[in-house]
Design a protein around this motif. Structure first.
Motif, PDB file in Angstrom:
ATOM      1  N   ASN A   1       6.362  22.939  22.641  1.00 43.12           N
ATOM      2  CA  ASN A   1       7.321  22.996  21.908  1.00 43.12           C
ATOM      3  C   ASN A   1       7.586  21.612  21.508  1.00 43.12           C
ATOM      4  OD1 ASN A   1       9.585  24.119  20.683  1.00 43.12           O
ATOM      5  ND2 ASN A   1      10.937  23.491  22.491  1.00 43.12           N
ATOM      6  N   GLN A   2       7.680  20.419  22.231  1.00 41.31           N
ATOM      7  CA  GLN A   2       7.822  19.382  21.598  1.00 41.31           C
ATOM      8  C   GLN A   2       6.915  18.740  20.623  1.00 41.31           C
ATOM      9  OE1 GLN A   2       7.766  16.583  25.072  1.00 41.31           O
ATOM     10  NE2 GLN A   2       9.753  17.500  25.905  1.00 41.31           N
ATOM     11  N   THR A   3       5.508  19.317  20.544  1.00 36.11           N
ATOM     12  CA  THR A   3       4.553  19.167  19.630  1.00 36.11           C
ATOM     13  C   THR A   3       4.794  19.855  18.284  1.00 36.11           C
ATOM     14  OG1 THR A   3       3.149  18.775  21.564  1.00 36.11           O
ATOM     15  CG2 THR A   3       2.317  18.913  19.211  1.00 36.11           C
TER      16      THR A   3
ATOM     17  N   SER B   1       7.294  21.773  17.268  1.00 33.16           N
ATOM     18  CA  SER B   1       8.632  22.323  16.868  1.00 33.16           C
ATOM     19  C   SER B   1       8.836  21.746  15.297  1.00 33.16           C
ATOM     20  CB  SER B   1       9.859  22.035  17.556  1.00 33.16           C
ATOM     21  OG  SER B   1       9.835  20.557  17.934  1.00 33.16           O
TER      22      SER B   1
ATOM     23  N   SER C   1      10.884  26.318  19.300  1.00 35.63           N
ATOM     24  CA  SER C   1      12.150  25.960  18.622  1.00 35.63           C
ATOM     25  C   SER C   1      11.683  25.463  17.250  1.00 35.63           C
ATOM     26  CB  SER C   1      12.994  24.660  19.143  1.00 35.63           C
ATOM     27  OG  SER C   1      13.445  25.029  20.574  1.00 35.63           O
TER      28      SER C   1
ATOM     29  N   ALA D   1       6.842  23.870  27.278  1.00 41.00           N
ATOM     30  CA  ALA D   1       7.901  22.750  26.933  1.00 41.00           C
ATOM     31  C   ALA D   1       7.190  21.627  26.030  1.00 41.00           C
ATOM     32  CB  ALA D   1       8.638  22.237  28.153  1.00 41.00           C
ATOM     33  N   ILE D   2       6.042  21.431  26.750  1.00 38.57           N
ATOM     34  CA  ILE D   2       5.228  20.346  25.996  1.00 38.57           C
ATOM     35  C   ILE D   2       4.545  20.667  24.699  1.00 38.57           C
ATOM     36  CG2 ILE D   2       3.086  18.891  26.249  1.00 38.57           C
ATOM     37  CD1 ILE D   2       3.386  18.706  29.166  1.00 38.57           C
TER      38      ILE D   2
ATOM     39  N   GLN E   1      15.058  21.216  15.388  1.00 37.03           N
ATOM     40  CA  GLN E   1      16.197  20.900  16.204  1.00 37.03           C
ATOM     41  C   GLN E   1      17.388  21.909  15.639  1.00 37.03           C
ATOM     42  OE1 GLN E   1      16.552  18.857  18.899  1.00 37.03           O
ATOM     43  NE2 GLN E   1      14.478  18.146  18.420  1.00 37.03           N
TER      44      GLN E   1
END
Length: 266
Positions: free
Chosen positions: A118-120, A122, A233, A115-116, A236
């Protein structure tokens, strides 16, 4: 990889310099113009080699991180599959609890790290997707306007196709995360269904409070696992899965045909 980039740039450099030398030999260019042209081309290729090298280093690092997480998840799924297949804890409640405690801990930790990540990255995937779409459209338009293909326009077409090929290569790796997560979820559901039938219906001796508590906990974890978006991802816009990859791959051809029909068949 840097060696191949260097060789490709050297070939491009020689192919660019050779026609200019022919012009100079035929007295169509002066010596001063030839020297200035060679200096400009040499300096430009040096800067291109540096920028492309930095880009490839970043892309290799991204591939390494993705492959590292994929191997971790694959190892967990393989271990789960082998453990369930050979029934290593089918007769021991203690072994079952130890295995699932370790598996839940590893899964939660890996999901948190993913998850971390992915935030970086994406946003990087969104940029790669935008560059890929733009490159394949420009390459198609450029190819459609060529009267005859030679070495130079072939290199340009390959240059336009490379972001598209690289983006699809990344998607094939990233799309395996939801697939492995789905496999693990399906294996866990099948095992829980078989376990609950054997323990709670065939053998009433196993109707203990601790076993019921573990079964409820595993059922909740399995439902959460199946709903998790375990993967990467594209900004967005969408979550990368195997089906989304196939959909995007087919939509690229539709997009190319639309632009070709709109701008090239006039």
């Amino acid at each position: 990889m840097n060696f191949f980039i260097f060789i490709a740039l050297i070939i491009f450099y020689l192919l660019t310099i050779y026609p200019v030398l022919l012009f100079y030999r035929n007295d169509e260019l002066s010596l001063l113009v030839l020297i200035i042209f060679i200096l400009i081309i040499t300096n430009s290729l040096y800067r291109i080699e540096y920028m492309v090298g930095q880009l490839f280093v970043a892309m290799k690092y991204l591939l390494f991180i993705i492959e590292f997480f994929k191997l971790q998840l694959k190892r967990m799924v393989t271990n789960l599959q082998l453990t369930i297949k050979f029934g290593k804890f089918s007769q021991s409640h203690i072994n079952m609890r130890m295995f699932w405690t370790r598996f839940l801990k590893e899964y939660v930790q890996l999901y948190y790290e993913m998850a971390i990540l992915n935030q970086t990255i994406s946003g990087i995937y969104f940029d790669i997707e935008a560059i890929s779409k733009s490159a394949i459209i420009c390459g198609s338009l450029f190819y459609s306007k060529q009267i005859q293909m030679n070495v130079y326009n072939t290199i340009i077409v390959i240059f336009f196709l490379s972001p598209f090929i690289y983006a699809n290569g990344l998607y094939t790796r990233v799309a395996q995360f939801p697939l492995f997560n789905q496999i693990a979820s399906r294996l866990t559901i099948q095992w829980l269904a078989r376990l609950q039938y054997q323990k709670f219906y065939k053998h009433s001796i196993y109707r203990s409070r601790s076993l019921i508590h573990d079964a409820i906990k595993l059922n909740l974890f399995t439902q959460t696992m199946s709903d998790n978006r375990f993967g990467i991802s594209c900004g967005q816009v969408f979550f990368i899965t195997k089906f989304k990859f196939v959909e995007l791959f087919l939509m690229n051809f539709v997009l190319i045909l639309m632009f070709y029909k709109k701008f090239c068949l006039l």
